[in-house]
Design a protein around this motif. Structure first.
Motif, PDB file in Angstrom:
ATOM      1  N   VAL A 147       1.048  -1.362   0.253  1.00 44.11           N
ATOM      2  CA  VAL A 147       0.127  -0.049   0.166  1.00 44.11           C
ATOM      3  C   VAL A 147       0.806   1.498  -0.202  1.00 44.11           C
ATOM      4  O   VAL A 147       0.355   2.346  -0.591  1.00 44.11           O
ATOM      5  CB  VAL A 147      -1.268  -0.136   0.941  1.00 44.11           C
ATOM      6  N   ASP A 148       2.065   1.034   0.469  1.00 48.49           N
ATOM      7  CA  ASP A 148       3.411   2.488   0.993  1.00 48.49           C
ATOM      8  C   ASP A 148       3.447   2.781  -0.674  1.00 48.49           C
ATOM      9  O   ASP A 148       3.618   3.893  -0.749  1.00 48.49           O
ATOM     10  CB  ASP A 148       3.935   2.223   1.890  1.00 48.49           C
ATOM     11  N   SER A 149       3.774   1.401  -1.596  1.00 49.39           N
ATOM     12  CA  SER A 149       4.633   1.859  -2.623  1.00 49.39           C
ATOM     13  C   SER A 149       3.572   1.805  -3.123  1.00 49.39           C
ATOM     14  O   SER A 149       3.640   2.410  -4.680  1.00 49.39           O
ATOM     15  CB  SER A 149       4.939   0.384  -3.254  1.00 49.39           C
ATOM     16  N   VAL A 150       1.920   1.736  -3.568  1.00 55.15           N
ATOM     17  CA  VAL A 150       1.198   1.957  -4.854  1.00 55.15           C
ATOM     18  C   VAL A 150       0.927   3.408  -4.091  1.00 55.15           C
ATOM     19  O   VAL A 150       0.540   4.400  -5.094  1.00 55.15           O
ATOM     20  CB  VAL A 150      -0.562   1.228  -4.486  1.00 55.15           C
ATOM     21  N   ALA A 208       1.190   6.445  -6.682  1.00 61.13           N
ATOM     22  CA  ALA A 208       0.572   7.794  -7.151  1.00 61.13           C
ATOM     23  C   ALA A 208       0.479   9.244  -6.852  1.00 61.13           C
ATOM     24  O   ALA A 208      -0.020  10.245  -7.510  1.00 61.13           O
ATOM     25  CB  ALA A 208      -1.052   6.888  -6.481  1.00 61.13           C
ATOM     26  N   ALA A 209       0.965   9.511  -5.449  1.00 62.33           N
ATOM     27  CA  ALA A 209       1.243  11.118  -5.301  1.00 62.33           C
ATOM     28  C   ALA A 209       2.565  11.302  -6.426  1.00 62.33           C
ATOM     29  O   ALA A 209       2.388  12.638  -6.875  1.00 62.33           O
ATOM     30  CB  ALA A 209       2.378  10.616  -3.850  1.00 62.33           C
ATOM     31  N   GLU A 210       3.067  10.359  -6.749  1.00 60.36           N
ATOM     32  CA  GLU A 210       4.072  11.373  -7.868  1.00 60.36           C
ATOM     33  C   GLU A 210       3.122  10.758  -8.795  1.00 60.36           C
ATOM     34  O   GLU A 210       3.357  11.900  -9.916  1.00 60.36           O
ATOM     35  CB  GLU A 210       5.203   9.827  -8.241  1.00 60.36           C
ATOM     36  N   THR A 211       2.764  10.501  -9.662  1.00 58.33           N
ATOM     37  CA  THR A 211       1.425  11.250 -10.848  1.00 58.33           C
ATOM     38  C   THR A 211       1.001  11.578 -10.696  1.00 58.33           C
ATOM     39  O   THR A 211       0.380  12.591 -11.669  1.00 58.33           O
ATOM     40  CB  THR A 211       0.841   9.539 -10.556  1.00 58.33           C
ATOM     41  N   VAL A 212       0.026  11.998  -8.928  1.00 56.44           N
ATOM     42  CA  VAL A 212      -0.665  13.338  -8.989  1.00 56.44           C
ATOM     43  C   VAL A 212       0.197  14.223  -9.332  1.00 56.44           C
ATOM     44  O   VAL A 212      -0.625  15.764  -9.962  1.00 56.44           O
ATOM     45  CB  VAL A 212      -1.134  13.387  -7.725  1.00 56.44           C
ATOM     46  N   ASP A 213       1.615  14.554  -8.212  1.00 55.29           N
ATOM     47  CA  ASP A 213       2.985  15.779  -8.869  1.00 55.29           C
ATOM     48  C   ASP A 213       2.800  16.047 -10.086  1.00 55.29           C
ATOM     49  O   ASP A 213       2.850  16.918 -10.443  1.00 55.29           O
ATOM     50  CB  ASP A 213       3.710  15.438  -7.648  1.00 55.29           C
ATOM     51  N   SER A 214       3.523  14.821 -10.782  1.00 58.88           N
ATOM     52  CA  SER A 214       3.592  15.517 -12.113  1.00 58.88           C
ATOM     53  C   SER A 214       2.380  15.854 -13.532  1.00 58.88           C
ATOM     54  O   SER A 214       2.539  16.625 -13.572  1.00 58.88           O
ATOM     55  CB  SER A 214       3.887  14.644 -13.127  1.00 58.88           C
ATOM     56  N   ALA A 215       0.972  15.140 -12.550  1.00 62.37           N
ATOM     57  CA  ALA A 215       0.186  15.862 -13.303  1.00 62.37           C
ATOM     58  C   ALA A 215      -0.543  17.375 -12.983  1.00 62.37           C
ATOM     59  O   ALA A 215      -0.946  18.170 -13.899  1.00 62.37           O
ATOM     60  CB  ALA A 215      -0.721  15.145 -13.215  1.00 62.37           C
ATOM     61  N   ALA A 216      -0.135  17.900 -11.925  1.00 67.62           N
ATOM     62  CA  ALA A 216      -0.274  19.396 -11.053  1.00 67.62           C
ATOM     63  C   ALA A 216       0.242  20.143 -11.990  1.00 67.62           C
ATOM     64  O   ALA A 216       0.686  20.732 -11.891  1.00 67.62           O
ATOM     65  CB  ALA A 216      -0.072  18.906  -9.656  1.00 67.62           C
ATOM     66  N   ALA A 217       1.914  19.449 -11.816  1.00 65.74           N
ATOM     67  CA  ALA A 217       3.499  20.102 -12.603  1.00 65.74           C
ATOM     68  C   ALA A 217       2.890  20.743 -13.445  1.00 65.74           C
ATOM     69  O   ALA A 217       2.863  22.220 -14.171  1.00 65.74           O
ATOM     70  CB  ALA A 217       4.412  19.671 -12.808  1.00 65.74           C
TER      71      ALA A 217
END
Length: 81
Positions: free
Chosen positions: A47-50, A54-63
């Motif tokens: 769960v931590d790795s997922v 997901a946090a990386e994906t959200v950050d890149s999408a926000a950028a």
């Protein structure tokens, strides 16, 4: 009178049946507890790795969205001149 005798016999049978209770060994319970703890730990790691992915994906999408908004604002400013 037959009912009273039957009740006495039934109560005696239940008393003997209750006295033959055997205890289960405690080792399987401890082993099962350890196995469950291992599964919980591995699930928590997954769960931590997922969540990190997901946090990386959200950050890149926000950028990317921020860059798109800036580009649109610049284009609107150029068009307003």
């Amino acid at each position: 009178m037959k009912k009273l005798a039957f009740m006495f016999v039934a109560m005696a049978a239940l008393s003997f049946a209750a006295c033959t209770e055997t205890k289960a060994p405690e080792a399987p319970v401890e082993e099962a507890t350890e196995a469950v703890e291992e599964v919980v730990d591995s699930a928590a790691a997954a769960v931590d790795s997922v969540a990190a992915a997901a946090a990386e994906t959200v950050d890149s999408a926000a950028a990317a969205a921020a860059e798109t908004v800036e580009a649109a604002a610049d284009a609107a400013a150029e068009a307003a001149k």
